[in-house]
Design an enzyme around this catalytic site. Structure first.
Site, mmCIF file in Angstrom:
data_model
loop_
_atom_site.group_PDB
_atom_site.id
_atom_site.type_symbol
_atom_site.label_atom_id
_atom_site.label_comp_id
_atom_site.label_asym_id
_atom_site.label_seq_id
_atom_site.Cartn_x
_atom_site.Cartn_y
_atom_site.Cartn_z
ATOM 1 N N SER A 108 0.837 -1.200 0.000
ATOM 2 C CA SER A 108 0.000 0.000 0.000
ATOM 3 C C SER A 108 0.874 1.253 0.000
ATOM 4 O O SER A 108 2.101 1.175 0.026
ATOM 5 C CB SER A 108 -0.952 -0.011 1.205
ATOM 6 O OG SER A 108 -0.225 -0.003 2.416
ATOM 7 N N SER A 110 1.163 4.086 2.065
ATOM 8 C CA SER A 110 1.331 4.995 3.206
ATOM 9 C C SER A 110 2.760 5.507 3.368
ATOM 10 O O SER A 110 2.988 6.474 4.089
ATOM 11 C CB SER A 110 0.892 4.301 4.506
ATOM 12 O OG SER A 110 1.841 3.348 4.930
ATOM 13 N N LYS A 165 6.634 2.060 9.050
ATOM 14 C CA LYS A 165 6.487 3.511 9.157
ATOM 15 C C LYS A 165 7.855 4.113 9.453
ATOM 16 O O LYS A 165 8.842 3.415 9.632
ATOM 17 C CB LYS A 165 5.512 3.891 10.283
ATOM 18 C CG LYS A 165 4.147 3.233 10.235
ATOM 19 C CD LYS A 165 3.278 3.752 9.124
ATOM 20 C CE LYS A 165 1.908 3.066 9.110
ATOM 21 N NZ LYS A 165 1.087 3.456 7.967
ATOM 22 N N SER A 270 -2.064 7.739 5.690
ATOM 23 C CA SER A 270 -1.354 6.790 6.548
ATOM 24 C C SER A 270 -2.092 6.634 7.870
ATOM 25 O O SER A 270 -2.371 7.622 8.561
ATOM 26 C CB SER A 270 0.082 7.282 6.811
ATOM 27 O OG SER A 270 0.726 6.460 7.755
#
Length: 305
Positions: A108, A110, A165, A270
């Site tokens: 994805s 993010s 992240k 996100s």
């Protein structure tokens, strides 16, 4: 961002396969092979005695079949042969994957523009400490995550999922996010505008900046149409009441000891620590270090910044 491995719990599957093939390999060396050797010796002794009797009776014998008989009796059964062949390979993969580097695929957006959908990355498993596989328990301290690191971790709300992240706050940091700008320990971060970024998945442009996260420069994306945070979407999480304050378009959190505050570089697309809270040290998987392949974009190969 949910990172999908080839199988749901590949580490456990690999561990079980290594144990099973290892036991079979061990039993073959110390038990089954000796049984086959004894059976072969018995058969060969009978073969030699028969030939000796025939020779004594003046009958010519053919000893060429002796080697074939021995080879047939010493041959490993197929299930043992395959187990013995696979065991060292499985063991090597398990050790490399558990203690050195583990591959992941980015599904994805993010972490765009740093990581794109389809990027195949390698994660350094030892830079943040040596951990026991399966249970992920740290047994040897090495380094701690630093602001700006791109880190893979177990999602606090579902430990079966791996997320990726950027580390924004380390233990003790005071993080404020307002008007799409970060302040760390009272010092606003510097932002350098760049050309707008065209989203590959959707035909829209994002505002793009170089963010200087206390010395670590990296690109981020913003969407002017979205607020800094949707406070109505914030979950309850450990330390929220004591350490965080939320308002319409702003939040401030103090990172508790043994935890980290994580955000995606695609800030307005996100789901991160703003919404589900801090990442405990026990959830850490490793540091993302390199993109080694993207099948739809071979030029993506290179380090992660």
């Amino acid at each position: 961002m949910n990172l999908q491995t080839i199988l749901g719990n590949f580490a456990l599957i690999l561990f079980v396969a290594m144990v099973v093939t290892g036991i079979i390999w061990f039993l073959d060396i110390f038990y089954f092979a000796k049984q086959r050797r004894r059976a072969a010796d018995t058969a060969l002794a009978a073969f030699d005695a028969r030939n000796a009797k025939l020779t004594a009776d003046g009958i010519k014998v053919d000893n060429t079949s002796r080697a074939a008989i021995e080879a047939a009796l010493l041959r490993q059964p197929t299930w043992i042969e395959y187990s013995g062949s696979f065991f060292p390979v499985i063991a090597l993969v398990f050790v490399l994957r558990s203690f050195l580097f583990e591959p992941f695929k980015i599904p994805s957006s993010s972490m765009v523009p740093t990581l794109l959908v389809g990027d195949l990355i390698l994660v350094n498993k030892y830079t943040y400490g040596i951990r026991l596989p399966i249970i992920n328990k740290k047994i040897i301290e090495v380094n701690n995550p630093q602001r700006g690191d791109v880190m893979v971790f177990k999602y606090p709300k579902d430990m079966s999922q791996d997320y990726i992240k950027r580390v924004i706050g380390v233990p003790g940091d005071k993080i404020t996010y307002e008007n799409k700008r970060l302040t760390v320990n009272g010092k606003p971060l510097a932002y350098q505008p760049m050309d707008d970024y065209l989203d590959d998945e959707h035909p829209i442009y994002h505002k793009q900046y170089v963010e200087n996260l206390t010395g670590v420069q990296h690109r981020i994306l913003n969407m002017e149409s979205k607020r800094s945070i949707d406070s109505s979407a914030v979950d309850n999480f450990p330390f929220k009441e004591q350490n965080c304050t939320y308002s319409y378009d702003k939040f401030t959190c103090i990172v508790p000891e043994g935890n980290y505050f994580m955000m995606g570089d695609n800030r307005d697309n996100s789901l991160d620590s703003r919404y589900w809270g801090f990442v405990p040290d026990r959830n850490i998987v490793g540091k993302a270090v390199v993109v080694w392949m993207n099948l739809s974009n071979p030029r993506r190969i290179g380090g992660i910044h």
